[in-house]
Design a protein around this motif. Structure first.
Motif, PDB file in Angstrom:
ATOM      1  N   LYS A 139       0.916  -1.238   0.058  1.00  0.00           N
ATOM      2  CA  LYS A 139      -0.020   0.024   0.099  1.00  0.00           C
ATOM      3  C   LYS A 139       0.857   1.354   0.043  1.00  0.00           C
ATOM      4  O   LYS A 139       2.211   1.214   0.521  1.00  0.00           O
ATOM      5  CB  LYS A 139      -0.780   0.037   1.104  1.00  0.00           C
ATOM      6  N   GLU A 169      -0.802   6.906   2.184  1.00  0.00           N
ATOM      7  CA  GLU A 169      -2.078   7.119   2.443  1.00  0.00           C
ATOM      8  C   GLU A 169      -3.410   5.997   2.671  1.00  0.00           C
ATOM      9  O   GLU A 169      -4.154   6.028   3.270  1.00  0.00           O
ATOM     10  CB  GLU A 169      -2.788   8.034   1.233  1.00  0.00           C
ATOM     11  N   ASP A 170      -3.216   4.915   1.765  1.00  0.00           N
ATOM     12  CA  ASP A 170      -4.014   3.808   1.688  1.00  0.00           C
ATOM     13  C   ASP A 170      -3.662   3.040   2.943  1.00  0.00           C
ATOM     14  O   ASP A 170      -4.430   2.487   3.819  1.00  0.00           O
ATOM     15  CB  ASP A 170      -3.783   2.950   0.621  1.00  0.00           C
ATOM     16  N   THR A 210      -6.166   4.874   5.570  1.00  0.00           N
ATOM     17  CA  THR A 210      -7.587   5.219   5.159  1.00  0.00           C
ATOM     18  C   THR A 210      -8.319   3.825   4.577  1.00  0.00           C
ATOM     19  O   THR A 210      -9.445   3.920   4.483  1.00  0.00           O
ATOM     20  CB  THR A 210      -7.413   6.226   4.036  1.00  0.00           C
ATOM     21  N   THR A 211      -7.318   2.743   4.480  1.00  0.00           N
ATOM     22  CA  THR A 211      -7.956   1.424   4.219  1.00  0.00           C
ATOM     23  C   THR A 211      -8.052   0.403   5.296  1.00  0.00           C
ATOM     24  O   THR A 211      -7.389   0.719   6.131  1.00  0.00           O
ATOM     25  CB  THR A 211      -7.648   0.922   2.880  1.00  0.00           C
ATOM     26  N   ALA A 271      -5.276  -2.861  -1.229  1.00  0.00           N
ATOM     27  CA  ALA A 271      -6.051  -1.511  -1.907  1.00  0.00           C
ATOM     28  C   ALA A 271      -4.858  -0.917  -2.425  1.00  0.00           C
ATOM     29  O   ALA A 271      -3.813  -0.731  -2.041  1.00  0.00           O
ATOM     30  CB  ALA A 271      -6.789  -0.714  -0.854  1.00  0.00           C
ATOM     31  N   GLY A 272      -5.187  -0.650  -3.710  1.00  0.00           N
ATOM     32  CA  GLY A 272      -4.005   0.047  -4.282  1.00  0.00           C
ATOM     33  C   GLY A 272      -2.620  -0.670  -4.574  1.00  0.00           C
ATOM     34  O   GLY A 272      -1.738  -0.075  -4.120  1.00  0.00           O
TER      35      GLY A 272
END
Length: 292
Positions: free
Chosen positions: A47, A50-51, A54-55, A61-62
């Motif tokens: 990740k 930011e991810d 925030t996830t 994610a991403g």
């Protein structure tokens, strides 16, 4: 005619299904306990910063794992590569020498009968009970007087001795090295060193693999001793280097990506080593069962 009912023999009872289920459930929980942190590291290393916050921490994610790993090896002119090879030197060299010394000492305590043998073995048992953190500061003071701090030897020399390895090799050598074989080799004119290297080491392979792996993992994960001994960043192992990166995340959030991906890379050698060496354990167990 009615069906003939056979009474089960007393010696052929099978374990209750409930006990099997309980044991399986406990083992599954233990496996999950150890595997969940590894899974989280894999997810976090894939990740962006930011991810990461925030996830969901346990879901991808991403996906940018390869980009993060590439940044790890490219950052600061490849300083992580230097840390990686430093860790290989400390762990590989220290574990190899410690395993050989433990094998020689354990073999000597098991095969030779000399005055003070029990005292030496008792001192080794005492060394097993002393934690490494208790000896870090005395080692630093002693090595500082000798001028060995901030050098490779400052980390390597303490790792050459493994009290647990001595203890394990002493027990294993006493069980697998027969006195009759040693006497036969002596009658054939073989020297003590030749007997040890030709017969002793080969018979002690499962124990040596265990000592090597324990020592390698212990040195690879060691943080306190290198932190005390080393001031030059070029001599850092991975553990100290990653903690330094983690300390910079408060002012430079991008270091989160470097730290998580670096942690994932640092686990790879341990996994590879475990997969490669496990066949020696299986071979040792099979050999023992055949001999029995």
């Amino acid at each position: 005619m009615g069906a003939v009912q056979r009474t089960p023999q007393r010696g052929a009872t099978r374990p209750p299904a409930a006990r099997t289920i309980i044991v399986t459930a406990v083992l599954a929980l233990v496996a999950v306990y150890f595997l969940v942190p590894v899974y989280w590291v894999v997810v976090a290393a894939s990740k962006s910063t930011e991810d990461l916050f925030t996830t969901n921490g346990f879901w991808f994610a991403g996906f940018q794992l390869f980009e993060n790993v590439g940044q790890v090896f490219a950052f600061d002119d490849g300083i992580f590569v230097r840390w990686f090879f430093n860790s290989l030197l400390y762990a590989g060299g220290g574990a190899l020498v410690a395993t050989y010394l433990a094998a020689a000492g354990g073999y000597a305590l098991a095969v030779y009968d000399f005055k003070g043998r029990d005292l030496v073995f008792g001192l080794i048992l005492g060394g097993v009970l002393v934690p490494g953190t208790a000896t870090a500061l005395p080692l630093f003071l002693m090595f500082s007087n000798l001028g060995l701090t901030d050098s490779y030897l400052g980390v390597l020399l303490p790792s050459f001795v493994s009290p647990f390895g001595f203890f394990l090799c002493r027990i294993f050598a006493g069980a697998v090295v027969p006195a009759s074989l040693v006497e036969s080799a002596r009658l054939d004119g073989a020297g003590e060193l030749r007997i040890f290297h030709t017969f002793g080491l080969r018979m002690m392979v499962p124990a040596l693999v265990t000592v090597f792996l324990f020592q390698f993992v212990g040195i690879w994960n060691n943080y306190l001793l290198p932190l005390i001994m080393l001031a030059d960043e070029q001599l850092y192992p991975i553990t100290v280097g990653l903690v330094n990166w983690r300390a910079q995340t408060d002012r430079l959030p991008e270091f989160y990506e470097l730290t998580t991906a670096g942690v994932l890379v640092s686990v790879v050698p341990l996994v590879v080593l475990m997969v490669v060496l496990q066949r020696f354990w299986r071979g040792g167990l099979t050999e023992g069962s055949v001999k029995g």
